[in-house]
Motif scaffolding. Structure first.
Motif, short mmCIF file in Angstrom:
data_model
loop_
_atom_site.label_atom_id
_atom_site.label_comp_id
_atom_site.label_asym_id
_atom_site.label_seq_id
_atom_site.Cartn_x
_atom_site.Cartn_y
_atom_site.Cartn_z
N UNK A 141 0.84 -1.20 0.00
CA UNK A 141 0.00 0.00 0.00
C UNK A 141 0.88 1.25 0.00
N UNK A 142 1.92 1.24 0.83
CA UNK A 142 2.84 2.37 0.88
C UNK A 142 3.50 2.59 -0.47
N UNK A 143 3.91 1.51 -1.13
CA UNK A 143 4.54 1.61 -2.44
C UNK A 143 3.55 2.13 -3.49
N UNK A 191 2.42 8.11 10.71
CA UNK A 191 3.15 9.25 10.17
C UNK A 191 3.83 8.98 8.84
N UNK A 192 3.43 7.88 8.14
CA UNK A 192 4.09 7.53 6.90
C UNK A 192 3.39 8.13 5.68
N UNK A 193 2.10 8.45 5.83
CA UNK A 193 1.37 9.11 4.75
C UNK A 193 0.52 10.24 5.34
N UNK A 194 0.13 11.16 4.49
CA UNK A 194 -0.83 12.21 4.86
C UNK A 194 -2.02 12.07 3.93
N UNK A 230 -0.76 10.82 0.26
CA UNK A 230 0.59 11.16 -0.20
C UNK A 230 1.60 10.69 0.85
N UNK A 231 2.79 10.38 0.39
CA UNK A 231 3.86 10.01 1.32
C UNK A 231 4.31 11.22 2.12
N UNK A 232 4.60 11.01 3.39
CA UNK A 232 5.30 12.03 4.16
C UNK A 232 6.80 11.84 3.93
N UNK A 233 7.60 12.76 4.45
CA UNK A 233 9.05 12.62 4.32
C UNK A 233 9.53 11.32 4.97
N UNK A 234 8.92 10.97 6.12
CA UNK A 234 9.29 9.73 6.79
C UNK A 234 8.92 8.52 5.94
N UNK A 235 7.72 8.55 5.34
CA UNK A 235 7.30 7.45 4.49
C UNK A 235 8.20 7.29 3.28
N UNK A 281 10.48 4.03 2.43
CA UNK A 281 10.26 3.32 1.19
C UNK A 281 11.53 3.21 0.35
N UNK A 282 12.34 4.25 0.37
CA UNK A 282 13.54 4.27 -0.46
C UNK A 282 14.71 3.54 0.17
N UNK A 283 14.63 3.20 1.44
CA UNK A 283 15.75 2.54 2.12
C UNK A 283 15.96 1.15 1.55
N UNK A 284 17.17 0.89 1.05
CA UNK A 284 17.50 -0.44 0.51
C UNK A 284 18.24 -1.24 1.55
N UNK A 285 18.57 -2.51 1.27
CA UNK A 285 19.31 -3.33 2.20
C UNK A 285 20.72 -2.82 2.37
#
Length: 334
Positions: free
Chosen positions: A264-266, A301-304, A315-320, A324-328
């Protein structure tokens, strides 16, 4: 050759589906479980999907699905109801509600090409239990073969959509149709697909829905019955190294918030602002489920979210976005 004949009304009513159709992706992925020429991109996917299906122990139910989706020739139209564009649940419910006459006709036509498993007879007669088993197997196959790769599928389809909308902006619907060369050709009010079996489809003012597909391997395809809502399923361009068996770049996000919630976040992150209905359609879940997951993400706090008329936009927040962009570790986020 497939010839699709347009009127001026059809040109005005031609559109591109906003996301992959879950049941078309399922049928196309069932085709790709069986090796075909030109399918090297899917070799790793096939091994992973086949192993997952073995663990699921679908047995005769998988055998029935494979028999109903031959890689060459006809397969039943009722497997791809137009309502699946609203989500997997809608599509499976439409299959369970298919009139008995349609089931019998479609499976009789399929049986003319070769023998079918005994279970097909129960489906053809519209037995509720047989239809429930069939759609349960379809859901399991979708969850195992398509869902783990939704991020890849969605990214490829959005790339294609940008290409088509750019052509639309520059040349109108005719310019957009011309952008599909050499897959298909447009001219003199007809869309022609040379690789298709001989068929002529007159739209007669109904318009055409173009459905992008990641798992479609061969040329564009349409329904057998010309009285059904006109659709044309076409393959989107794919990158040779993108269909990784792991699906996402990392399972950490799944472990943190759950696989569906991560999806859902993606889905929200794929657009500047996504509606609840759009998220539900992309993921093949109900609107109520999408709304519930969005509520959890919002409270975290991941979406607004904001209301726009009768729609809720997310919409994504900065935290979201960061999450989402954090890779391994050791790998740069894509």
């Amino acid at each position: 050759m497939l010839r699709i004949v347009f009127t001026s009304d059809d040109i005005a009513r031609t559109r591109i589906a906003p996301a992959a159709d879950p049941l078309w992706e399922l049928v196309m992925s069932l085709h790709l479980l069986r090796p075909q020429p030109g399918d090297l991109l899917f070799a790793g996917w096939r091994r992973t999907a086949a192993a997952a299906l073995r663990e699921a122990r679908l047995g005769q139910r998988l055998g029935l699905l494979l028999a109903m989706t031959p890689i060459v020739g006809y397969f039943p139209d009722f497997l791809n109801p137009i309502t699946a564009g609203n989500g997997l649940d809608h599509g499976l419910e439409a299959i369970r509600s298919t009139p008995k006459s349609t089931l019998a006709q479609d499976l009789r036509r399929l049986a003319s090409s070769g023998p079918l498993p005994d279970d097909a007879r129960h489906v053809a007669s519209g037995e509720p239990g047989a239809l429930a088993r069939l759609t349960a197997a379809m859901r399991t196959c979708y969850d195992l073969m398509v869902v783990p790769y939704r991020r890849t599928l969605d990214a490829a389809i959005q790339r294609d959509r940008r290409l088509r909308t750019t052509a639309l902006a520059a040349g109108g619907v005719e310019g957009m149709l011309a952008s599909f060369r050499p897959m298909m050709s447009w001219g003199s009010g007809e869309l022609r697909i040379a690789t298709h079996r001989d068929q002529e489809l007159h739209l007669d003012g109904r318009g055409l829905l173009l459905i992008p597909s990641y798992f479609c391997l061969t040329g564009p395809i349409t329904m057998f019955d010309p009285s059904l809502p006109p659709v044309l399923v076409y393959r989107v361009p794919r990158q040779h190294d993108e269909l990784l068996p792991a699906g996402r770049s990392s399972g950490a996000l799944d472990a943190l918030i759950g696989a569906t919630r991560a999806s859902v976040l993606e889905a929200i992150g794929a657009h500047h602002a996504a509606t609840t209905t759009h998220v539900a359609r992309r993921l093949g879940i109900s609107r109520a489920s999408a709304s519930e997951h969005a509520s959890v993400l919002r409270h975290a706090g991941l979406i607004a979210s904001r209301r726009d008329g009768n729609r809720m936009l997310h919409e994504l927040t900065a935290l979201g976005q960061t999450l989402l962009e954090a890779g391994p570790p050791g790998r740069q986020a894509s």
